[in-house]
Design an enzyme around this catalytic site. Structure first.
Site, PDB file in Angstrom:
ATOM      1  N   ASP A   1      13.628  -3.087  -6.124  1.00  0.00           N
ATOM      2  CA  ASP A   1      13.975  -4.076  -4.876  1.00  0.00           C
ATOM      3  C   ASP A   1      14.569  -5.036  -5.518  1.00  0.00           C
ATOM      4  O   ASP A   1      13.779  -6.163  -5.686  1.00  0.00           O
ATOM      5  CB  ASP A   1      12.554  -4.266  -4.038  1.00  0.00           C
ATOM      6  CG  ASP A   1      12.100  -3.134  -3.278  1.00  0.00           C
ATOM      7  OD1 ASP A   1      12.407  -2.633  -2.338  1.00  0.00           O
ATOM      8  OD2 ASP A   1      11.126  -2.579  -3.992  1.00  0.00           O
TER       9      ASP A   1
ATOM     10  N   LEU B   1      11.075   6.235  -6.741  1.00  0.00           N
ATOM     11  CA  LEU B   1       9.489   6.368  -5.660  1.00  0.00           C
ATOM     12  C   LEU B   1       9.711   5.300  -4.647  1.00  0.00           C
ATOM     13  O   LEU B   1      10.116   4.296  -5.093  1.00  0.00           O
ATOM     14  CB  LEU B   1       8.609   6.343  -6.830  1.00  0.00           C
ATOM     15  CG  LEU B   1       8.301   7.450  -7.704  1.00  0.00           C
ATOM     16  CD1 LEU B   1       6.932   7.179  -8.422  1.00  0.00           C
ATOM     17  CD2 LEU B   1       8.454   8.845  -7.089  1.00  0.00           C
ATOM     18  N   SER B   2       9.396   5.707  -3.526  1.00  0.00           N
ATOM     19  CA  SER B   2       9.318   4.806  -2.567  1.00  0.00           C
ATOM     20  C   SER B   2       8.358   5.273  -1.425  1.00  0.00           C
ATOM     21  O   SER B   2       8.184   6.558  -1.089  1.00  0.00           O
ATOM     22  CB  SER B   2      10.692   4.606  -1.914  1.00  0.00           C
ATOM     23  OG  SER B   2      10.431   4.009  -0.507  1.00  0.00           O
ATOM     24  N   SER B   3       7.581   4.304  -0.652  1.00  0.00           N
ATOM     25  CA  SER B   3       6.573   4.854   0.372  1.00  0.00           C
ATOM     26  C   SER B   3       7.281   5.415   1.515  1.00  0.00           C
ATOM     27  O   SER B   3       6.624   6.206   2.278  1.00  0.00           O
ATOM     28  CB  SER B   3       5.891   3.807   0.789  1.00  0.00           C
ATOM     29  OG  SER B   3       5.158   3.037  -0.531  1.00  0.00           O
TER      30      SER B   3
ATOM     31  N   HIS C   1       4.180   1.678  -8.144  1.00  0.00           N
ATOM     32  CA  HIS C   1       3.051   0.785  -7.949  1.00  0.00           C
ATOM     33  C   HIS C   1       2.290   0.652  -9.232  1.00  0.00           C
ATOM     34  O   HIS C   1       1.847  -0.376  -9.837  1.00  0.00           O
ATOM     35  CB  HIS C   1       2.325   0.717  -6.709  1.00  0.00           C
ATOM     36  CG  HIS C   1       3.031   0.565  -5.405  1.00  0.00           C
ATOM     37  ND1 HIS C   1       3.115   1.629  -4.618  1.00  0.00           N
ATOM     38  CD2 HIS C   1       3.721  -0.181  -4.809  1.00  0.00           C
ATOM     39  CE1 HIS C   1       3.920   1.436  -3.417  1.00  0.00           C
ATOM     40  NE2 HIS C   1       4.378   0.201  -3.660  1.00  0.00           N
TER      41      HIS C   1
ATOM     42  N   LEU D   1       0.345   3.530  -2.022  1.00  0.00           N
ATOM     43  CA  LEU D   1       0.701   3.365  -3.518  1.00  0.00           C
ATOM     44  C   LEU D   1       1.191   4.668  -4.192  1.00  0.00           C
ATOM     45  O   LEU D   1       0.653   5.822  -3.771  1.00  0.00           O
ATOM     46  CB  LEU D   1      -0.590   2.715  -4.220  1.00  0.00           C
ATOM     47  CG  LEU D   1      -1.084   1.759  -3.919  1.00  0.00           C
ATOM     48  CD1 LEU D   1      -2.519   1.158  -4.432  1.00  0.00           C
ATOM     49  CD2 LEU D   1      -0.248   0.498  -3.803  1.00  0.00           C
ATOM     50  N   HIS D   2       2.005   4.600  -5.065  1.00  0.00           N
ATOM     51  CA  HIS D   2       2.762   5.789  -5.681  1.00  0.00           C
ATOM     52  C   HIS D   2       2.755   5.072  -7.418  1.00  0.00           C
ATOM     53  O   HIS D   2       2.389   3.992  -7.536  1.00  0.00           O
ATOM     54  CB  HIS D   2       3.921   6.034  -5.291  1.00  0.00           C
ATOM     55  CG  HIS D   2       5.062   4.897  -4.884  1.00  0.00           C
ATOM     56  ND1 HIS D   2       5.511   4.292  -5.951  1.00  0.00           N
ATOM     57  CD2 HIS D   2       5.393   4.595  -3.872  1.00  0.00           C
ATOM     58  CE1 HIS D   2       6.374   3.364  -5.744  1.00  0.00           C
ATOM     59  NE2 HIS D   2       6.411   3.481  -4.461  1.00  0.00           N
TER      60      HIS D   2
ATOM     61  N   GLN E   1      15.195  -8.526  -3.663  1.00  0.00           N
ATOM     62  CA  GLN E   1      13.643  -8.896  -3.428  1.00  0.00           C
ATOM     63  C   GLN E   1      13.196  -9.872  -4.689  1.00  0.00           C
ATOM     64  O   GLN E   1      12.814 -11.002  -4.803  1.00  0.00           O
ATOM     65  CB  GLN E   1      12.628  -8.150  -3.107  1.00  0.00           C
ATOM     66  CG  GLN E   1      11.344  -8.755  -3.087  1.00  0.00           C
ATOM     67  CD  GLN E   1      10.217  -7.402  -2.873  1.00  0.00           C
ATOM     68  OE1 GLN E   1      10.058  -7.354  -1.280  1.00  0.00           O
ATOM     69  NE2 GLN E   1       9.703  -6.676  -3.386  1.00  0.00           N
TER      70      GLN E   1
ATOM     71  N   GLY F   1       0.760  -1.229   0.112  1.00  0.00           N
ATOM     72  CA  GLY F   1      -0.072  -0.026   0.030  1.00  0.00           C
ATOM     73  C   GLY F   1       0.907   1.089  -0.072  1.00  0.00           C
ATOM     74  O   GLY F   1       2.052   1.220  -0.450  1.00  0.00           O
TER      75      GLY F   1
HETATM   76  P1  PAJ Z   1       6.199  -2.387  -1.890  1.00  0.00           P
HETATM   77  O1  PAJ Z   1       7.554  -1.756  -1.118  1.00  0.00           O
HETATM   78  O2  PAJ Z   1       4.825  -1.780  -1.435  1.00  0.00           O
HETATM   79  O3  PAJ Z   1       6.331  -2.648  -3.147  1.00  0.00           O
HETATM   80  C1  PAJ Z   1       5.473  -3.234  -4.173  1.00  0.00           C
HETATM   81  C2  PAJ Z   1       6.166  -3.305  -5.425  1.00  0.00           C
HETATM   82  O4  PAJ Z   1       6.268  -2.280  -6.013  1.00  0.00           O
HETATM   83  C3  PAJ Z   1       7.638  -4.155  -5.239  1.00  0.00           C
HETATM   84  O5  PAJ Z   1       7.476  -5.334  -6.298  1.00  0.00           O
HETATM   85  C4  PAJ Z   1       8.488  -3.225  -5.479  1.00  0.00           C
HETATM   86  O6  PAJ Z   1       9.764  -3.527  -5.947  1.00  0.00           O
HETATM   87  C5  PAJ Z   1       7.686  -2.124  -6.445  1.00  0.00           C
HETATM   88  N1  PAJ Z   1       8.127  -0.893  -6.529  1.00  0.00           N
HETATM   89  C6  PAJ Z   1       8.177  -0.163  -5.279  1.00  0.00           C
HETATM   90  N2  PAJ Z   1       8.937   1.219  -5.774  1.00  0.00           N
HETATM   91  C7  PAJ Z   1       9.050   0.954  -7.040  1.00  0.00           C
HETATM   92  C8  PAJ Z   1       9.362   1.904  -8.067  1.00  0.00           C
HETATM   93  N3  PAJ Z   1       9.810   3.196  -7.758  1.00  0.00           N
HETATM   94  N4  PAJ Z   1       9.583   1.631  -9.491  1.00  0.00           N
HETATM   95  C9  PAJ Z   1       9.048   0.538  -9.811  1.00  0.00           C
HETATM   96  N5  PAJ Z   1       8.354  -0.444  -8.758  1.00  0.00           N
HETATM   97  C10 PAJ Z   1       8.447  -0.106  -7.723  1.00  0.00           C
HETATM   98  O7  PAJ Z   1       8.017  -4.919  -1.959  1.00  0.00           O
HETATM   99  C11 PAJ Z   1       6.931  -4.765  -1.216  1.00  0.00           C
HETATM  100  O8  PAJ Z   1       5.861  -3.986  -1.116  1.00  0.00           O
HETATM  101  C12 PAJ Z   1       6.812  -6.114  -0.289  1.00  0.00           C
HETATM  102  O9  PAJ Z   1       7.999  -6.468  -0.044  1.00  0.00           O
HETATM  103  C13 PAJ Z   1       5.793  -7.268  -1.048  1.00  0.00           C
HETATM  104  C14 PAJ Z   1       6.617  -7.826  -2.280  1.00  0.00           C
HETATM  105  C15 PAJ Z   1       4.507  -6.720  -1.105  1.00  0.00           C
HETATM  106  C16 PAJ Z   1       5.593  -8.514  -0.113  1.00  0.00           C
HETATM  107  O10 PAJ Z   1       5.104  -7.899   1.284  1.00  0.00           O
END
Ligand code: PAJ
Length: 291
Positions: free
Chosen positions: A150, A184-186, A37, A33-34, A153, A31
């Site tokens: 990630d 971008l990152s939460s 995502h 979300l940006h 991951q 969640g």
């Molecule tokens: P979260 O950090 O919410 O990220 C969800 C997905 O979005 C991940 O696959 C992550 O690599 C991708 N994502 C995040 N920032 C991004 C960006 N700037 N550009 C492209 N993709 C991006 O990663 C997780 O959640 C968790 O570890 C999860 C896989 C859901 C397991 O709980």
């Protein structure tokens, strides 16, 4: 758009979609979300009949209770974003649906999870693998989308799917960035204005390292030192790691060759930020590539 909270409902909907011959793409998220995502959802939309997003802040992958407690959970605006992006269903379960009392089974990819983020966040990837495998077994998606942001991951999850013969196709999508290059990152919302300005040191150091490799440098230690030095010189930034590793084994490379992952993790104020670039390197050439 359907919003589901229980494993039973999700499982039933997945069975119905499959029976109707529809291909399901799953985008697992936590969640907040940006655009990163949403880019995954967009790519999924082009390859599947149904795009499903899971939103679950997974306690099993947090090694720090404060980090878990303060992780943002803006569910209403997340749902609005999913609706606007044409997502077909969102699975947003409570913790008790995913980890009912008495749960005691975990999935662990051993060697690939040892270093980089695995070293500074013990148990993190075990939590990630467990929740993602559970989502795969509940939904049975044809495709699942992850971000290169990630990279460790994504590499670990590919290994898990391969080792356990999970019938899903993993797709890894490019990192979406702000106009100044910050991924971008939460967690970017934890940064104050000063820290936000300094946060571009991650991508700037990675790009400088990439340029040096493109210009002919093949000594992994030189590149690693270059990354670390630039981050150490940034006021307020604490280096967690600067890694120059094989994208297959995640082990350090002395001489750069093949698929090379340049990855950094930096603490800036309350946030721990990560970023990476991938290069395909030979004696004669080096260029950016993807997972
Ligand atoms: P979260 O950090 O919410 O990220 C969800 C997905 O979005 C991940 O696959 C992550 O690599 C991708 N994502 C995040 N920032 C991004 C960006 N700037 N550009 C492209 N993709 C991006 O990663 C997780 O959640 C968790 O570890 C999860 C896989 C859901 C397991 O709980």
């Amino acid at each position: 758009m359907r919003v589901l909270e229980t494993v039973r409902e999700l499982h039933a909907l997945a069975d119905a979609e499959r029976a109707a011959g529809r291909r399901i793409a799953l985008v697992p998220t936590m969640g907040a979300l940006h655009a990163g995502h949403l880019a995954l959802c967009e790519l999924a939309r082009g390859r599947a009949d149904r795009v499903w997003v899971s939103i679950f802040v997974n306690p099993a992958q947090f090694d720090d209770a404060d980090d878990l407690a303060r992780y943002p959970r803006p569910l209403a605006s997340d749902l609005a974003r999913c609706r606007a992006a044409g997502v077909d269903a969102v699975f947003a379960p409570p913790v008790s649906e995913i980890y009912p009392p008495g749960s005691q089974t975990f999935v662990e990819v051993t060697e690939l999870a040892r270093d980089l983020c695995g070293a500074s966040r013990p148990g993190h990837f075990r939590g990630v693998c467990t929740v993602v495998l559970k989502l795969f077994t509940i939904v049975g998606p044809d495709l699942a989308y992850f971000g290169q942001k990630d990279a460790q991951q994504a590499i670990i999850l590919r290994k898990m799917v391969d080792d356990l013969n999970v019938p899903v196709e993993l797709r890894v999508c490019p990192t979406i960035r702000e106009s100044d290059g910050l991924a971008l990152s939460s967690r970017n919302q934890y940064l104050n204005a000063e820290e936000r300005r300094r946060a571009i040191v991650l991508i700037e150091s990675l790009r400088a390292a990439r340029d040096r490799i493109v210009a002919g440098e093949r000594d992994g230690t030189v590149i690693r030192e270059m990354l670390a030095e630039r981050i150490r010189k940034t006021p307020g930034a604490a280096l967690d790691y600067a890694a120059v590793v094989s994208a297959e084994t995640l082990q350090p490379l002395e001489r750069l060759e093949g698929k090379v992952l340049l990855a950094v993790a930096v603490r800036l104020g309350p946030a721990r930020l990560i970023d990476n670039l991938l290069l395909q390197v030979s004696d004669a050439s080096a260029e950016e590539t993807s997972l």
